[in-house]
Enzyme design. Structure first.
Site, short mmCIF file in Angstrom:
data_model
loop_
_atom_site.label_atom_id
_atom_site.label_comp_id
_atom_site.label_asym_id
_atom_site.label_seq_id
_atom_site.Cartn_x
_atom_site.Cartn_y
_atom_site.Cartn_z
N HIS A 16 0.92 -1.28 0.07
CA HIS A 16 0.09 -0.02 0.08
C HIS A 16 0.83 1.24 -0.03
CE1 HIS A 16 -0.20 0.88 4.66
NE2 HIS A 16 0.79 0.69 4.31
N CYS A 35 4.91 4.38 5.33
CA CYS A 35 3.88 4.02 4.74
C CYS A 35 3.41 4.92 3.38
CB CYS A 35 2.73 3.78 5.69
SG CYS A 35 2.67 2.33 6.74
N HIS A 41 4.92 -0.05 -0.30
CA HIS A 41 5.74 -1.11 0.40
C HIS A 41 4.74 -1.90 1.07
CE1 HIS A 41 5.44 0.58 4.64
NE2 HIS A 41 4.25 0.66 4.09
N HIS A 43 3.36 -5.31 3.65
CA HIS A 43 3.03 -5.46 4.82
C HIS A 43 2.53 -7.15 5.23
CE1 HIS A 43 3.29 -1.58 7.11
NE2 HIS A 43 2.54 -1.26 6.20
N ASP A 81 -4.85 -10.43 -0.97
CA ASP A 81 -3.73 -11.27 -0.62
C ASP A 81 -2.88 -11.16 -1.77
OD1 ASP A 81 -1.87 -12.75 0.82
OD2 ASP A 81 -2.60 -14.53 -0.11
N HIS A 82 -1.64 -10.50 -1.56
CA HIS A 82 -0.75 -10.29 -2.79
C HIS A 82 -1.22 -9.08 -4.08
CE1 HIS A 82 1.00 -14.02 -0.69
NE2 HIS A 82 2.07 -13.40 -1.20
N GLU A 126 -1.18 -4.79 11.28
CA GLU A 126 -0.30 -4.38 10.32
C GLU A 126 0.93 -4.69 10.52
OE1 GLU A 126 -0.77 -0.50 7.83
OE2 GLU A 126 0.79 0.14 9.35
#
Ligand code: NI
Length: 137
Positions: A16, A35, A41, A43, A81-82, A126
Site C-alpha cells: 500500500h 507507509c 511497500h 506488510h 492477498d498479494h 499491520e
C-alpha cells in the site's frame, strides 16, 4: 448460557501507499512515514474475525468456523492477498488504505454473510505491535 466469542485468524500480504493527494510528497512523508513511500511497500497482515452468540443446542456451535473461514476467504482474503491495496481492490477504491480503513472495509465485506451469531469485531494487525479493532459502531 452466556455469549461465546469465536475467532478465526488469517494472514495476508499486501502493499500500500498512504497518501493524501492534497499534500505534497514531503508532507505525506511527514504524516505517514514509511507507509507513504512513493512506490508503495508491503506488510504481512493478520486479521481476526470474531463472531458472538449463544451456542446452538444441536451443534454446540455459535457458528461453524468452516463457514467463517469460507466467507473470510471469498469476501476479503482472495481480494487483497498479494495485491496493491491502492489500486487492485474494488472495495478499497478511493480509500486511503490505513489499518483503520481496511478493518472497516473488511467488516462491510463480511458482515452480511455472517448468518449465525453476530459479527462482533474485526481486528487487523499491520505489524506485530500495531493493530486496530472495529466493532461496527
Ligand atoms: Ni505501510
Amino acid at each position: 448460557m452466556g455469549t461465546v466469542y469465536v475467532y478465526r485468524r488469517a494472514h495476508f500480504s499486501a502493499s500500500h501507499r498512504l497518501f493524501d493527494p492534497a499534500l505534497t510528497n514531503d508532507q505525506n512523508d511527514e504524516l505517514f512515514g514509511g507507509c507513504s513511500n512513493p512506490n508503495g511497500h508491503g506488510h504481512n497482515y493478520f486479521i481476526e474475525v470474531c463472531v458472538a452468540g449463544i451456542p446452538a443446542a444441536a451443534t454446540g456451535f455459535v457458528i461453524d468456523l468452516k463457514k467463517v473461514k469460507q466467507v473470510l476467504a471469498d469476501r476479503f482474503l482472495n481480494k487483497v492477498d498479494h495485491k496493491n491495496l491502492n489500486v487492485d481492490v474494488d472495495f478499497l477504491s478511493g480509500i486511503n488504505p490505513t489499518t483503520e480503513n481496511i478493518a472497516v472495509a473488511a467488516w462491510n465485506q463480511i458482515e452480511p454473510f455472517i448468518t449465525e451469531g453476530k459479527l462482533y469485531s474485526i481486528r487487523l494487525y499491520e505489524t506485530e505491535n500495531n493493530f486496530v479493532e472495529y466493532k461496527g459502531v
